[in-house]
Design an enzyme around this catalytic site. Structure first.
Site, PDB file in Angstrom:
ATOM      1  N   ASN A  26       0.472  -1.159  -0.173  1.00 26.14           N
ATOM      2  CA  ASN A  26      -0.105  -0.043  -0.349  1.00 26.14           C
ATOM      3  C   ASN A  26       0.733   1.071  -0.106  1.00 26.14           C
ATOM      4  O   ASN A  26       2.214   1.270  -0.076  1.00 26.14           O
ATOM      5  CB  ASN A  26      -1.175   0.219   1.535  1.00 26.14           C
ATOM      6  CG  ASN A  26      -0.421  -0.027   2.297  1.00 26.14           C
ATOM      7  OD1 ASN A  26       0.531   0.967   2.763  1.00 26.14           O
ATOM      8  ND2 ASN A  26      -0.176  -1.141   2.969  1.00 26.14           N
ATOM      9  N   ARG A  27      -0.163   2.121  -0.170  1.00 30.19           N
ATOM     10  CA  ARG A  27       1.304   3.821  -0.230  1.00 30.19           C
ATOM     11  C   ARG A  27       1.740   3.974   1.010  1.00 30.19           C
ATOM     12  O   ARG A  27       1.994   5.046   1.294  1.00 30.19           O
ATOM     13  CB  ARG A  27      -0.082   4.658  -0.710  1.00 30.19           C
ATOM     14  CG  ARG A  27      -0.505   4.009  -2.510  1.00 30.19           C
ATOM     15  CD  ARG A  27      -1.245   5.579  -2.937  1.00 30.19           C
ATOM     16  NE  ARG A  27      -2.095   5.169  -3.508  1.00 30.19           N
ATOM     17  CZ  ARG A  27      -2.047   5.067  -4.740  1.00 30.19           C
ATOM     18  NH1 ARG A  27      -0.865   5.367  -5.211  1.00 30.19           N
ATOM     19  NH2 ARG A  27      -2.818   4.692  -6.159  1.00 30.19           N
TER      20      ARG A  27
END
Ligand code: PMT
Length: 215
Positions: A26-27
């Protein structure tokens, strides 16, 4: 001299491998969790930072008691659960993958004609596990990253995961949340407290958060 408060912090994303060259992630940049670790060292706490893989520009602060790099949710769960009993408090800021590929292929998956279906299974909810392990002397703080119904979802997590505080942040908006240098947080406490911390640099926000939680 008073004993230093022992605080464990998690930061960054996890990576869940499909095969030797691919993974789900994820970011999360780690900036929020590393800012909390720096602010906690500044406050004179003894800090263990457990971190998923982050960019080399995100540097662990000097003065940590221990830095534990991990990759997957399973590795993070092991690192955190084995250390938690010796801690006074833990803040889980990492964006842990909720699912991982059911099978990790030993060889690179070859492309074929047609669609490809990947079966995922749940990872351990580390924060929930700590909520079960927690003694009355320990404090447990989680984050809630939400794109909708921020207060309702955060308060649900506070209760379900047996937390003392939850830091709710809106994600998916430009200029705050994942990757940004800035963020905005609402802290909800188990005794009904609500503290708004307006949009500011994560470094300052981290200090403000610790001032509220460990006043
Ligand atoms: O890293 P940055 O780029 O600076 O971004 C910061 C951030 C947006 C990642 C951070 O502020 C944040 O919100 N972190 C929590 C992200 C998240 O996974 O939230 P969640 O609402 O999905 O999870 C709730 C809580 O459970 C979190 O404390 C999380 O660490 C924990 N969790 C989640 C899943 C899991 N398997 N185990 C967990 O312990």
């Amino acid at each position: 001299m008073a004993e230093k408060l022992k605080l464990l912090i998690t930061a960054g994303p996890t990576r869940e491998a499909l095969d030797p060259v691919r993974f789900i992630t994820n970011r999360s940049s780690g900036k929020m969790g590393y800012s909390l670790a720096a602010a906690a060292v500044e406050k004179g706490f003894s800090v263990i930072l457990v971190s998923g893989p982050v960019d080399s520009s995100v540097i662990p602060p000097e003065g940590l008691t221990e830095f534990v790099p991990v990759v997957s949710a399973a590795e993070m769960a092991e690192a955190v659960k084995s250390r938690f009993p010796a801690m006074d408090a833990a803040i889980l800021c990492a964006a842990v993958a909720d699912y991982r590929p059911k099978i990790m292929e030993t060889n690179k998956i070859k492309k074929k004609e047609g669609a490809f279906f990947l079966e995922l299974e749940r990872t351990e909810d580390i924060l929930f596990s700590l909520g079960q392990m927690k003694t009355s002397a320990q404090r447990l703080i989680g984050f809630a990253a939400e794109t909708e119904n921020l207060a309702e979802n955060a308060l649900g997590k506070l209760k379900r995961k047996n937390l003392d505080w939850i830091a709710a942040n809106q994600v998916g908006l430009p200029g705050q949340g994942f990757q940004s240098d800035r963020n905005e947080i609402t802290l909800y406490g188990v005794n009904g407290e609500t503290v708004q911390l307006p949009l500011t640099e994560k470094k300052l926000l981290a200090r403000q958060m610790l001032d509220v939680i460990f006043q």
